[in-house]
Design a protein around this motif. Structure first.
Motif, PDB file in Angstrom:
ATOM      1  N   GLY A 176       0.784  -1.228   0.000  1.00  0.00           N
ATOM      2  CA  GLY A 176       0.000   0.000   0.000  1.00  0.00           C
ATOM      3  C   GLY A 176       0.811   1.271   0.000  1.00  0.00           C
ATOM      4  N   THR A 177       2.115   1.190  -0.256  1.00  0.00           N
ATOM      5  CA  THR A 177       2.943   2.388  -0.278  1.00  0.00           C
ATOM      6  C   THR A 177       3.516   2.613  -1.664  1.00  0.00           C
ATOM      7  N   VAL A 178       3.994   3.818  -1.882  1.00  0.00           N
ATOM      8  CA  VAL A 178       4.743   4.165  -3.085  1.00  0.00           C
ATOM      9  C   VAL A 178       6.200   4.246  -2.658  1.00  0.00           C
ATOM     10  N   PHE A 179       7.051   3.581  -3.405  1.00  0.00           N
ATOM     11  CA  PHE A 179       8.459   3.469  -3.046  1.00  0.00           C
ATOM     12  C   PHE A 179       9.284   3.802  -4.276  1.00  0.00           C
ATOM     13  N   SER A 180      10.383   4.519  -4.105  1.00  0.00           N
ATOM     14  CA  SER A 180      11.221   4.825  -5.261  1.00  0.00           C
ATOM     15  C   SER A 180      12.683   4.603  -4.946  1.00  0.00           C
TER      16      SER A 180
END
Length: 175
Positions: free
Chosen positions: A44-48
């Motif tokens: 459920g997260t955005v990771f870069s």
């Protein structure tokens, strides 16, 4: 390489992990390209991954998406709850990948590209048409759907590429 995580709501922070990697290593001959990368990406997260050219970002994605194997001495890797070395098919079923370069076939229409992806995901014909139509609508490509993709603008090709990635309803998306 810099690891960046968008802030997640407290519930997502406590959620299960979508991706974990401990001590990720990779070498090509005597050239070390990854030397002990640790990742922990909650569902459920955005990771870069950020870093200069040659930092190893693409290599990390290739390992996590089962395109290449990690190097000797790498620790544990889990993607969607599966170990890529033990069950690569389960990892592939859980992910969608939109690469640096477009996977759009310019010789066929946007709709045909979408239906091709539905066929590759073994969706029944009716379901494939429904999913394709829904995604073409979501990505504002309905007007162009029956035109050859070669005539699409760069932005339209990228939107189609991402829509194609979503055909199989992946739990994890690599962009």
């Amino acid at each position: 390489m810099t690891v960046t995580r968008a802030s997640a709501p407290p519930a997502a922070q406590a959620a299960a992990q979508a991706i974990t990697a401990t001590g990720l290593r990779k070498s090509y001959g005597d050239k070390t390209v990854l030397d002990g990368v640790d990742l922990s990406v909650p569902e459920g997260t955005v990771f870069s991954l950020l870093g200069p050219n040659g930092a190893g970002k693409t290599t990390v994605v290739k390992i996590l998406s089962t395109l290449i194997s990690p190097g000797a001495g790498s620790g544990g890797i889990r993607v969607g709850g599966h170990d890529p070395a033990v069950d690569p098919q389960a990892v592939r079923a859980a992910i969608g990948v939109t690469g640096q370069f477009s996977a759009v076939d310019g010789l066929i229409t946007g709709e045909e590209n979408m239906l091709l992806m539905a066929d590759l995901h073994h969706l029944p014909k009716r379901e494939g048409r429904r999913v394709a139509a829904e995604l073409l609508e979501r990505f504002d490509l309905v007007e162009a759907a029956r035109k050859p993709a070669a005539g699409y603008s760069g932005g339209m090709k990228r939107r189609l590429d991402i829509a194609m990635t979503l055909v199989g309803s992946p739990r994890i998306i690599f962009l």
